[in-house]
Write a protein that holds these residues in place. Structure first.
Motif, PDB file in Angstrom:
ATOM      1  N   ASP A   1     -11.752 -15.982 -43.839  1.00 30.28           N
ATOM      2  CA  ASP A   1     -12.138 -15.065 -43.744  1.00 30.28           C
ATOM      3  C   ASP A   1     -13.017 -14.950 -42.260  1.00 30.28           C
ATOM      4  O   ASP A   1     -14.219 -15.377 -42.542  1.00 30.28           O
ATOM      5  N   ILE A   2     -12.469 -15.188 -41.556  1.00 31.12           N
ATOM      6  CA  ILE A   2     -13.913 -15.083 -40.091  1.00 31.12           C
ATOM      7  C   ILE A   2     -14.662 -14.499 -40.012  1.00 31.12           C
ATOM      8  O   ILE A   2     -15.337 -14.057 -39.297  1.00 31.12           O
ATOM      9  N   ARG A   3     -14.208 -12.963 -40.759  1.00 34.18           N
ATOM     10  CA  ARG A   3     -15.138 -12.061 -40.110  1.00 34.18           C
ATOM     11  C   ARG A   3     -16.685 -12.117 -40.824  1.00 34.18           C
ATOM     12  O   ARG A   3     -17.375 -11.420 -41.301  1.00 34.18           O
ATOM     13  N   SER A   4     -16.372 -13.138 -41.659  1.00 38.96           N
ATOM     14  CA  SER A   4     -17.544 -13.024 -42.284  1.00 38.96           C
ATOM     15  C   SER A   4     -19.085 -14.302 -41.801  1.00 38.96           C
ATOM     16  O   SER A   4     -19.475 -14.623 -42.470  1.00 38.96           O
ATOM     17  N   ARG A   5     -18.291 -14.576 -41.029  1.00 40.71           N
ATOM     18  CA  ARG A   5     -18.661 -16.383 -40.690  1.00 40.71           C
ATOM     19  C   ARG A   5     -20.595 -15.389 -39.652  1.00 40.71           C
ATOM     20  O   ARG A   5     -20.763 -14.923 -38.950  1.00 40.71           O
ATOM     21  N   PRO A   6     -21.533 -15.969 -40.594  1.00 37.40           N
ATOM     22  CA  PRO A   6     -22.898 -15.970 -39.848  1.00 37.40           C
ATOM     23  C   PRO A   6     -23.273 -16.491 -39.118  1.00 37.40           C
ATOM     24  O   PRO A   6     -22.500 -17.294 -38.240  1.00 37.40           O
ATOM     25  N   LEU A   7     -24.727 -15.472 -38.172  1.00 40.61           N
ATOM     26  CA  LEU A   7     -24.950 -16.366 -37.034  1.00 40.61           C
ATOM     27  C   LEU A   7     -25.079 -17.712 -37.493  1.00 40.61           C
ATOM     28  O   LEU A   7     -26.141 -17.846 -38.299  1.00 40.61           O
ATOM     29  N   PRO A   8     -25.555 -19.041 -36.667  1.00 38.67           N
ATOM     30  CA  PRO A   8     -26.367 -19.560 -36.635  1.00 38.67           C
ATOM     31  C   PRO A   8     -27.592 -19.867 -36.575  1.00 38.67           C
ATOM     32  O   PRO A   8     -27.840 -19.289 -36.237  1.00 38.67           O
ATOM     33  N   ARG A   9     -27.824 -21.295 -37.278  1.00 34.87           N
ATOM     34  CA  ARG A   9     -29.287 -21.783 -37.076  1.00 34.87           C
ATOM     35  C   ARG A   9     -30.132 -21.434 -36.081  1.00 34.87           C
ATOM     36  O   ARG A   9     -29.571 -22.555 -35.646  1.00 34.87           O
ATOM     37  N   PRO A  10     -30.775 -21.345 -35.871  1.00 27.61           N
ATOM     38  CA  PRO A  10     -31.500 -21.197 -33.768  1.00 27.61           C
ATOM     39  C   PRO A  10     -31.591 -22.983 -34.076  1.00 27.61           C
ATOM     40  O   PRO A  10     -32.168 -23.639 -34.771  1.00 27.61           O
ATOM     41  N   ARG A  11     -31.542 -23.995 -32.832  1.00 29.79           N
ATOM     42  CA  ARG A  11     -32.555 -25.359 -32.369  1.00 29.79           C
ATOM     43  C   ARG A  11     -33.681 -25.201 -31.606  1.00 29.79           C
ATOM     44  O   ARG A  11     -33.237 -26.205 -30.985  1.00 29.79           O
ATOM     45  N   GLY A  12     -33.959 -23.915 -31.325  1.00 28.43           N
ATOM     46  CA  GLY A  12     -35.177 -23.895 -30.472  1.00 28.43           C
ATOM     47  C   GLY A  12     -34.896 -22.351 -29.967  1.00 28.43           C
ATOM     48  O   GLY A  12     -34.347 -21.253 -30.433  1.00 28.43           O
ATOM     49  N   ALA A  13     -36.084 -22.651 -28.348  1.00 31.16           N
ATOM     50  CA  ALA A  13     -36.825 -21.225 -28.168  1.00 31.16           C
ATOM     51  C   ALA A  13     -35.575 -20.303 -27.722  1.00 31.16           C
ATOM     52  O   ALA A  13     -35.673 -19.215 -27.800  1.00 31.16           O
ATOM     53  N   LEU A  14     -33.854 -20.959 -26.719  1.00 29.41           N
ATOM     54  CA  LEU A  14     -33.412 -20.054 -26.339  1.00 29.41           C
ATOM     55  C   LEU A  14     -32.477 -19.521 -27.431  1.00 29.41           C
ATOM     56  O   LEU A  14     -32.269 -18.150 -27.379  1.00 29.41           O
ATOM     57  N   SER A  15     -31.946 -20.179 -28.224  1.00 29.20           N
ATOM     58  CA  SER A  15     -30.727 -19.978 -29.304  1.00 29.20           C
ATOM     59  C   SER A  15     -31.404 -18.905 -30.533  1.00 29.20           C
ATOM     60  O   SER A  15     -31.525 -18.704 -30.930  1.00 29.20           O
ATOM     61  N   GLU A  16     -32.186 -19.539 -30.570  1.00 29.93           N
ATOM     62  CA  GLU A  16     -33.915 -18.431 -30.877  1.00 29.93           C
ATOM     63  C   GLU A  16     -33.365 -16.745 -30.683  1.00 29.93           C
ATOM     64  O   GLU A  16     -33.183 -15.990 -31.068  1.00 29.93           O
ATOM     65  N   ALA A  17     -33.638 -16.446 -29.680  1.00 32.07           N
ATOM     66  CA  ALA A  17     -33.833 -15.426 -29.078  1.00 32.07           C
ATOM     67  C   ALA A  17     -32.774 -14.728 -29.008  1.00 32.07           C
ATOM     68  O   ALA A  17     -32.456 -13.762 -28.937  1.00 32.07           O
ATOM     69  N   VAL A  18     -32.101 -15.845 -28.617  1.00 26.91           N
ATOM     70  CA  VAL A  18     -30.145 -15.377 -28.575  1.00 26.91           C
ATOM     71  C   VAL A  18     -29.568 -13.923 -29.772  1.00 26.91           C
ATOM     72  O   VAL A  18     -28.708 -13.670 -29.968  1.00 26.91           O
ATOM     73  N   VAL A  19     -30.137 -15.552 -30.814  1.00 29.03           N
ATOM     74  CA  VAL A  19     -29.716 -14.857 -32.134  1.00 29.03           C
ATOM     75  C   VAL A  19     -30.266 -13.975 -32.553  1.00 29.03           C
ATOM     76  O   VAL A  19     -30.054 -13.210 -33.452  1.00 29.03           O
ATOM     77  N   GLY A  20     -31.440 -13.761 -32.020  1.00 32.68           N
ATOM     78  CA  GLY A  20     -32.222 -12.393 -33.058  1.00 32.68           C
ATOM     79  C   GLY A  20     -31.747 -10.888 -32.361  1.00 32.68           C
ATOM     80  O   GLY A  20     -31.475  -9.827 -32.097  1.00 32.68           O
ATOM     81  N   LEU A  21     -31.306 -11.662 -31.028  1.00 34.48           N
ATOM     82  CA  LEU A  21     -30.695 -10.116 -30.139  1.00 34.48           C
ATOM     83  C   LEU A  21     -29.655 -10.253 -30.566  1.00 34.48           C
ATOM     84  O   LEU A  21     -29.139  -8.842 -30.822  1.00 34.48           O
ATOM     85  N   LEU A  22     -28.863 -10.797 -31.254  1.00 37.02           N
ATOM     86  CA  LEU A  22     -27.234  -9.936 -31.713  1.00 37.02           C
ATOM     87  C   LEU A  22     -27.464  -9.503 -32.929  1.00 37.02           C
ATOM     88  O   LEU A  22     -26.553  -8.817 -33.406  1.00 37.02           O
ATOM     89  N   ARG A  23     -29.261  -9.697 -33.807  1.00 34.30           N
ATOM     90  CA  ARG A  23     -29.242  -9.080 -35.052  1.00 34.30           C
ATOM     91  C   ARG A  23     -29.624  -7.159 -34.648  1.00 34.30           C
ATOM     92  O   ARG A  23     -28.854  -6.735 -35.575  1.00 34.30           O
ATOM     93  N   GLY A  24     -29.984  -7.068 -33.656  1.00 38.34           N
ATOM     94  CA  GLY A  24     -30.025  -5.545 -33.136  1.00 38.34           C
ATOM     95  C   GLY A  24     -29.465  -5.031 -32.642  1.00 38.34           C
ATOM     96  O   GLY A  24     -27.966  -5.542 -32.419  1.00 38.34           O
ATOM     97  N   ILE A  25     -29.132  -3.839 -31.378  1.00 42.36           N
ATOM     98  CA  ILE A  25     -28.489  -2.697 -31.252  1.00 42.36           C
ATOM     99  C   ILE A  25     -28.692  -3.666 -29.568  1.00 42.36           C
ATOM    100  O   ILE A  25     -29.355  -3.707 -28.554  1.00 42.36           O
ATOM    101  N   PRO A  26     -27.261  -3.465 -29.094  1.00 43.89           N
ATOM    102  CA  PRO A  26     -26.890  -3.703 -27.361  1.00 43.89           C
ATOM    103  C   PRO A  26     -27.240  -3.042 -27.013  1.00 43.89           C
ATOM    104  O   PRO A  26     -28.151  -2.246 -27.227  1.00 43.89           O
ATOM    105  N   GLY A  27     -27.927  -3.154 -25.208  1.00 43.86           N
ATOM    106  CA  GLY A  27     -28.565  -2.354 -24.706  1.00 43.86           C
ATOM    107  C   GLY A  27     -30.297  -3.000 -24.651  1.00 43.86           C
ATOM    108  O   GLY A  27     -30.994  -2.598 -23.931  1.00 43.86           O
ATOM    109  N   LYS A  28     -30.604  -4.414 -25.605  1.00 46.01           N
ATOM    110  CA  LYS A  28     -32.212  -4.415 -26.121  1.00 46.01           C
ATOM    111  C   LYS A  28     -32.534  -5.548 -24.617  1.00 46.01           C
ATOM    112  O   LYS A  28     -31.489  -6.278 -23.897  1.00 46.01           O
ATOM    113  N   PRO A  29     -33.886  -5.569 -24.230  1.00 47.15           N
ATOM    114  CA  PRO A  29     -34.162  -6.603 -22.532  1.00 47.15           C
ATOM    115  C   PRO A  29     -34.027  -7.811 -23.119  1.00 47.15           C
ATOM    116  O   PRO A  29     -34.000  -8.400 -24.532  1.00 47.15           O
TER     117      PRO A  29
END
Length: 332
Positions: A6-34
């Motif tokens: 079930d590819i729809r259930s794939r969770p976001l990956p574990r961040p490996r630094g500040a950049l990937s943490e920022a991207v993962v954090g954004l995707l947990r929110g609403i599009p249009g966030k800074p």
């Protein structure tokens, strides 16, 4: 063998630094966030390559609970473009470039790029744990095998397009869902006692394989890099058949499940035919009509060899030290 995922259930990956943490954090929110501004970017870092892979995955199957509108969010695309530029510049800086396409293709035919690489090691001396780790690495690629190449089809014309589609038709099972190569790889994973779920092992696979897969998406998503995508695809098709034959021998030596052998046997047979289609009918026709793409095709070949060599060096360094080539705490 029945494999259901079930590819729809794939969770976001574990961040490996500040950049990937920022991207993962954004995707947990609403599009249009800074979107955070980037500073210096390390193109081959675990952090950047995971962040880039996460952005690209929005164009494939996305992630559970992530708004699909993030795929075309202008702010996220701007951030992705900065990562792409850093990555592309790094690859260009490490290859010789040029326009001698014939020599590059001849070299692939004379000396397959994996003749002293992972497939030979696995055939001659690899143990079952080595093979399982190799499968885990390659799952990031084979779960979406041939998908990035489909983006180039509307950017080709005439015989080049027709021949390219013929190769893709085989990659996608020749009209049979149970023969799609990504499906066959899922069956291989199950046969090896591994989880067959789409991108299940993303958090276990280090940067070298992420870079390889990201290169495919980068070339596929940019019309200006269509020549590089064709060059990459040709490299894969030309080198795949002999490497796959060595892996068939390795798996038979290790008495692997038939599903494991079946996947690579399929590539021995199919890719031997694809080699000529790619060189003559795709590249030959494309160069005849768009000679300006020659340097881009050379880039695609050289970048593929560069990143495959980096991947091979990574796993060999770990295996020679009798260590795992996967990330620490990988659940395999």
């Amino acid at each position: 063998m029945t494999v259901t995922t079930d590819i729809r259930s794939r969770p976001l990956p574990r961040p490996r630094g500040a950049l990937s943490e920022a991207v993962v954090g954004l995707l947990r929110g609403i599009p249009g966030k800074p979107v955070p501004k980037t500073r210096s970017l390390d193109p081959y870092s675990e952090d950047l390559q995971l962040a880039l892979h996460t952005c690209y995955e929005l164009h494939y199957h996305g992630f559970a609970a992530v708004d699909p509108e993030w795929e075309w969010d202008p702010g996220l695309l701007t951030l992705r473009a900065a990562m792409e530029t850093a990555f592309l510049d790094a690859m260009r800086a490490e290859v010789s470039g040029g326009d001698d396409l014939e020599s590059e293709l001849d070299e692939l035919l004379v000396t397959p790029i994996e003749s002293t690489g992972p497939s030979r090691f696995l055939r001659d001396e690899g143990q079952w744990w080595h093979m399982r780790e190799y499968f885990v690495h390659r799952s990031i690629y084979h779960h979406k095998e041939a998908d990035p190449y489909a983006w180039v089809i509307p950017r080709l014309r005439g015989q080049a397009k027709a021949a390219f589609v013929a190769v893709e038709f085989d990659e996608f099972g020749g009209g049979r869902g149970d023969r799609i190569h990504a499906r066959l790889f899922a069956e291989l994973m199950a046969g090896a006692g591994l989880d067959a779920e789409y991108l299940h092992y993303l958090d276990a696979v280090p940067e070298p394989m992420l870079s390889l897969v990201n290169m495919m998406s980068l070339f596929g998503l940019h019309r200006s890099l269509r020549g590089a995508l064709v060059g990459h695809f040709a490299t894969v098709e030309i080198s795949s058949s002999p490497a796959s034959a060595r892996l068939v021998d390795a798996l038979r030596r290790l008495d692997a499940d038939p599903a494991c052998v079946r996947f690579y046997q399929e590539h021995v047979e199919a890719d031997a035919v694809h080699e000529q289609l790619m060189r003559t009918d795709v590249i030959g026709d494309l160069i005849a009509h768009e000679p300006a793409l020659t340097e881009s095709m050379v880039l695609g070949i050289q970048a593929t060899n560069l990143l495959e060599d980096r991947f091979a060096d990574h796993i060999f360094d770990a295996w020679r030290a009798r260590n795992s080539s996967l990330l620490p705490d990988a659940d395999v």
